[in-house]
Design an enzyme around this catalytic site. Sequence first.
Site, mmCIF file in Angstrom:
data_model
loop_
_atom_site.group_PDB
_atom_site.id
_atom_site.type_symbol
_atom_site.label_atom_id
_atom_site.label_comp_id
_atom_site.label_asym_id
_atom_site.label_seq_id
_atom_site.Cartn_x
_atom_site.Cartn_y
_atom_site.Cartn_z
ATOM 1 N N CYS A 70 84.968 41.734 40.429
ATOM 2 C CA CYS A 70 83.847 42.511 39.900
ATOM 3 C C CYS A 70 84.243 43.990 39.794
ATOM 4 C CB CYS A 70 82.640 42.356 40.828
ATOM 5 S SG CYS A 70 81.207 43.279 40.232
ATOM 6 N N CYS A 74 80.851 48.222 45.288
ATOM 7 C CA CYS A 74 79.935 48.055 46.429
ATOM 8 C C CYS A 74 80.762 47.842 47.705
ATOM 9 C CB CYS A 74 79.015 46.867 46.179
ATOM 10 S SG CYS A 74 78.299 46.881 44.517
ATOM 11 N N CYS A 77 81.032 44.480 49.634
ATOM 12 C CA CYS A 77 81.181 43.220 48.905
ATOM 13 C C CYS A 77 82.621 42.738 48.779
ATOM 14 C CB CYS A 77 80.573 43.347 47.514
ATOM 15 S SG CYS A 77 80.566 41.747 46.650
ATOM 16 N N CYS A 116 70.062 28.818 43.672
ATOM 17 C CA CYS A 116 70.370 30.201 43.274
ATOM 18 C C CYS A 116 71.838 30.281 42.856
ATOM 19 C CB CYS A 116 70.158 31.151 44.448
ATOM 20 S SG CYS A 116 68.579 30.940 45.258
ATOM 21 N N CYS A 148 67.130 30.323 40.352
ATOM 22 C CA CYS A 148 67.251 31.773 40.490
ATOM 23 C C CYS A 148 68.684 32.142 40.120
ATOM 24 C CB CYS A 148 66.960 32.173 41.940
ATOM 25 S SG CYS A 148 67.122 33.951 42.227
ATOM 26 N N CYS A 208 63.120 38.732 42.790
ATOM 27 C CA CYS A 208 63.676 38.504 44.130
ATOM 28 C C CYS A 208 64.484 39.748 44.442
ATOM 29 C CB CYS A 208 64.553 37.258 44.126
ATOM 30 S SG CYS A 208 65.466 37.037 45.672
ATOM 31 N N ARG A 280 63.026 36.187 52.983
ATOM 32 C CA ARG A 280 64.149 35.263 53.221
ATOM 33 C C ARG A 280 65.128 35.830 54.240
ATOM 34 N NH1 ARG A 280 65.501 34.343 48.197
ATOM 35 N NH2 ARG A 280 63.877 32.767 48.177
HETATM 36 N N1 SAM Z 1 76.800 41.163 41.071
HETATM 37 C C1 SAM Z 1 75.415 41.006 41.179
HETATM 38 C C2 SAM Z 1 74.724 42.184 41.850
HETATM 39 O O1 SAM Z 1 75.351 42.843 42.670
HETATM 40 O O2 SAM Z 1 73.556 42.392 41.556
HETATM 41 C C3 SAM Z 1 75.010 39.729 41.899
HETATM 42 C C4 SAM Z 1 75.833 39.216 43.056
HETATM 43 S S1 SAM Z 1 75.826 40.217 44.526
HETATM 44 C C5 SAM Z 1 77.051 39.409 45.497
HETATM 45 C C6 SAM Z 1 74.260 39.834 45.276
HETATM 46 C C7 SAM Z 1 73.891 40.514 46.549
HETATM 47 O O3 SAM Z 1 74.595 39.947 47.636
HETATM 48 C C8 SAM Z 1 74.160 41.972 46.688
HETATM 49 O O4 SAM Z 1 73.239 42.777 46.030
HETATM 50 C C9 SAM Z 1 74.077 42.173 48.193
HETATM 51 O O5 SAM Z 1 72.766 42.498 48.573
HETATM 52 C C10 SAM Z 1 74.477 40.803 48.742
HETATM 53 N N2 SAM Z 1 75.761 40.868 49.465
HETATM 54 C C11 SAM Z 1 76.992 40.943 48.912
HETATM 55 N N3 SAM Z 1 77.940 41.028 49.855
HETATM 56 C C12 SAM Z 1 77.305 40.996 51.054
HETATM 57 C C13 SAM Z 1 77.755 41.065 52.397
HETATM 58 N N4 SAM Z 1 79.042 41.184 52.698
HETATM 59 N N5 SAM Z 1 76.824 41.009 53.363
HETATM 60 C C14 SAM Z 1 75.517 40.886 53.061
HETATM 61 N N6 SAM Z 1 75.038 40.824 51.809
HETATM 62 C C15 SAM Z 1 75.917 40.891 50.813
HETATM 63 FE FE1 SF4 Z 2 79.953 43.166 42.097
HETATM 64 FE FE2 SF4 Z 2 79.636 42.500 44.638
HETATM 65 FE FE3 SF4 Z 2 78.611 44.770 43.731
HETATM 66 FE FE4 SF4 Z 2 77.550 42.395 42.934
HETATM 67 S S1 SF4 Z 2 77.546 43.232 45.007
HETATM 68 S S2 SF4 Z 2 78.007 44.174 41.676
HETATM 69 S S3 SF4 Z 2 79.417 41.141 42.911
HETATM 70 S S4 SF4 Z 2 80.808 44.254 43.852
#
Ligand code: SAM
Ligand code: SF4
Length: 340
Positions: A70, A74, A77, A116, A148, A208, A280
């Site tokens: 991606c 973040c 992530c 989801c 979802c 959500c 949740r």
């Molecule tokens: N890329 C899209 C986005 O960021 O909107 C969707 C997928 S992203 C993985 C969805 C959510 O997963 C993120 O907004 C975050 O809140 C959660 N998430 C991702 N990595 C995480 C982690 N290591 N611990 C807890 N929540 C996490």
């Molecule tokens: Fe990409 Fe992870 Fe950020 Fe979603 S949370 S936008 S998958 S880096």
Amino acid sequence: MSLNGHHTQEKPAPAIVAEPRCDWSVDEILAVLETPLVELVHRAQDVHRAYHEEGTVQLASLLSIKTGACPEDCKYCPQSAHYAKETGLEREILLDVDTVLERARAAKGAGATRFCMGAAWREVHDGPQFDQVLQMVSGVREMGMEACVTLGMLSQDQADRLADAGLTAYNHNLDTSPEFYSEIISTRTYQDRIDTISCVRKSGIDVCCGGIIGMGESDRDRASMLQVLASMDPHPESVPINALVAVPGTPLENQKPVEAIEMVRMIATARIIMPKSRVRLSAGRQSLSREAQILCLLAGANSIFYGKKLLTTPNPETEQDIEMIREAGLHVLEADAEGR
Ligand code: SAM
Ligand code: SF4
Ligand code: DTB
């Protein structure tokens, strides 16, 4: 006594449940978050019982339909391309429709009523991949499950197309407070998140939206994130509360684990200020004891992610979760008459 003199069973008066408020201030929410624990859980229980008499827990199954690489940064992530060298996470292409529907059928067989699907995209692009996601959505709906997706940012037209495909809810988290946001993400703004959520709302799809705790934010940041959620009118239909899963190789790998009681406080506060929403208990259950998770259910959580994997990290075994719900004296939410 009825008119013909027979005793009739008095119907209990319906509980008076006020409409949810959308004007909570950060200070008010912070005061709730910091309430002495027993009082906080008691209050959350009262609200929970008044608005959700049934005592059910929704099982939501999660599948990563497109993993890794991606472009966003973040810091929490494991799927960000920025940390791929350190995390070693392999990128995968979009799963095909049949594979996804097979997984949805298996999740339904295991008792899930919501499916989801998550993609590691910054935003949705029109084209064959989005068309495939639309097919996944309609396929899941035809099975009689809630569907979802979480695909990153999207336009109004894309939200409308998802609505036409029958999508139940779109997940798009705020992740943290507006004040702390730039410490965590630099490649998009808080306003970008809000704009996408507005498109989802306008399309008629359920929202959500929640966030993560344990990223180094303060209690005030937690209250501030909840304030943004609670100012949405109506409130998001579901609010995922995630505890950070500190994945090795991500910049947040050394964060100290969230204390169980902090998770309980966050859930109880979300329950009190957003009484109708489905709260949740989301990522991070692997580091919570069974008892801590039961306390979260007692404090107003009424949904969990169900299945041995979240997107890329582990989650408890299904049998363990069913046993936990039974132990708590709750019931799994079943599909409704229309097959949901
Ligand atoms: N890329 C899209 C986005 O960021 O909107 C969707 C997928 S992203 C993985 C969805 C959510 O997963 C993120 O907004 C975050 O809140 C959660 N998430 C991702 N990595 C995480 C982690 N290591 N611990 C807890 N929540 C996490
Ligand atoms: Fe990409 Fe992870 Fe950020 Fe979603 S949370 S936008 S998958 S880096
Ligand atoms: C949400 O709030 N939590 C889920 C779901 N929405 C998409 C994702 C949790 C991801 C945890 C880290 C991982 O497994 O990659």
